[in-house]
Design a protein around this motif. Structure first.
Motif, PDB file in Angstrom:
ATOM      1  N   LEU A 188       9.362   8.618  -3.176  1.00 23.13           N
ATOM      2  CA  LEU A 188       9.054   7.491  -2.244  1.00 23.13           C
ATOM      3  C   LEU A 188      10.030   6.552  -2.075  1.00 23.13           C
ATOM      4  O   LEU A 188      10.767   6.021  -2.704  1.00 23.13           O
ATOM      5  N   ASP A 201       0.329  -3.933   0.045  1.00 23.88           N
ATOM      6  CA  ASP A 201       0.371  -2.679   0.625  1.00 23.88           C
ATOM      7  C   ASP A 201       1.428  -1.693  -0.082  1.00 23.88           C
ATOM      8  O   ASP A 201       1.159  -0.598  -0.312  1.00 23.88           O
ATOM      9  N   LYS A 204      -0.109  -0.773  -3.377  1.00 21.83           N
ATOM     10  CA  LYS A 204      -0.910   0.334  -3.087  1.00 21.83           C
ATOM     11  C   LYS A 204      -0.294   1.623  -2.945  1.00 21.83           C
ATOM     12  O   LYS A 204      -0.534   2.658  -3.437  1.00 21.83           O
ATOM     13  N   ASP A 205       0.999   1.494  -2.033  1.00 18.40           N
ATOM     14  CA  ASP A 205       1.935   2.801  -1.759  1.00 18.40           C
ATOM     15  C   ASP A 205       2.273   3.177  -2.940  1.00 18.40           C
ATOM     16  O   ASP A 205       2.348   4.552  -3.300  1.00 18.40           O
ATOM     17  N   ASN A 208      -0.612   4.847  -5.403  1.00 21.47           N
ATOM     18  CA  ASN A 208      -1.131   6.195  -5.118  1.00 21.47           C
ATOM     19  C   ASN A 208      -0.042   7.405  -5.085  1.00 21.47           C
ATOM     20  O   ASN A 208      -0.151   8.272  -5.629  1.00 21.47           O
TER      21      ASN A 208
END
Length: 291
Positions: A188, A201, A204-205, A208
């Motif tokens: 990532l 965000d 959350k990325d 996940n």
């Protein structure tokens, strides 16, 4: 001052390293087995390393800000290659801990090629635009006794960058080594500028990606904890206990802004970095914000 050298520095394949990073440790890292569920955070220096370390640790520990304020960050996500305080390396620290392991590196991907290709370890790569990175790096050189408390000007430091002779080597070579893996499912890419503009965000990325499902109230707590004001006052992350750092010259967590480079770069310097960025970073499909 393109010929500047800091005390005890040594070079491995173009990477300028400190004396508390040894060739023996790097050799051991090349064959170190990373397990399913392990997390490796990889950043070039001064690209939001501390911020991303703390974020990843909180995501993996259900937003436990109480514990994070009581245990130093390097004890929670150790730097694999560094011997902290002249003692054991982060690699040695990990071998006393139960998996899954959270770990950190400033080394290029070359050292971890075997582990990356095995696909077990989750890798979070942090990136920041090169201009703000270099300005932050300049002030880090000034305040860091290990780097000789650099006395030169910004222009002097930029010449050192042009000579590809700053800690961890050339920014562009460093990122070209890691970005070749950015589309692998266990990798990532997190942008510093996104952490500024849309931290919820980004959390959350990361959540996940690491298979963590955090409720909104936990995410909100992490966002608050990661604010620059809170981070700069938090002694477990602000490196205030580092004996080699002189925060009176420049705080380790200095400004935490995007676009400060405009106060330093000449047009010629800006154009030179723009060219390298377009030639080396953009071909990987990566677009960074400079303001």
């Amino acid at each position: 001052m393109a010929d500047y050298r800091f005390p005890g520095e040594w070079i491995k394949d173009g990477m300028v390293l400190e004396e508390n990073v040894t060739s023996e440790t790097i050799s051991r890292l090349e064959s170190f087995e990373m397990l399913q569920g392990d997390v490796l955070v990889a950043t070039y220096p001064k690209t939001g390393t501390t911020w991303l370390q703390e974020l990843v640790w909180l995501v993996c520990n259900n937003g436990d800000t109480r514990k994070s304020r009581s245990v130093n960050l390097n004890g929670r996500i150790p730097f694999l290659e560094y011997k902290m305080g002249g003692g054991e390396s982060g690699l040695e620290m990990l071998q006393t801990k139960s998996p899954p392991h959270l770990m950190m590196t400033h080394l290029r991907s070359d050292t971890f090629r075997t582990q990356i290709e095995a696909g077990k370890v989750n890798i979070v790569i942090g990136i920041r635009n090169p201009k703000d990175t270099l300005v932050s790096f300049y002030h880090f050189y000034r305040m860091n006794r290990s780097l000789g408390n650099f006395k030169g000007s910004w222009d002097d430091f930029f010449e050192l960058h042009k000579a590809k002779h700053i800690l961890c080597g050339d920014y562009f070579r460093w990122y070209s080594s890691w970005l070749q893996y950015k589309d692998k499912p266990n990798v990532l890419l997190v942008k510093y500028e996104d952490m500024h503009r849309r931290m919820p965000d980004v959390i959350k990325d990361v959540s996940n990606f690491l298979g963590k499902k955090l409720p909104q109230n936990i995410i909100d707590g992490i966002v608050q904890h990661l604010s620059f004001d809170n981070m700069s006052k938090n002694n477990t992350v602000n490196r205030s206990i580092m004996a080699t750092f002189d925060n009176k010259i420049s705080p380790f967590l200095r400004k935490g802004k995007v676009g400060d480079w405009k106060n330093y770069f000449s047009k010629e310097q800006s154009d030179a970095v723009d060219k390298s960025y377009k030639d080396i970073i953009e071909p990987f499909g990566v677009t960074l914000s400079f303001e």
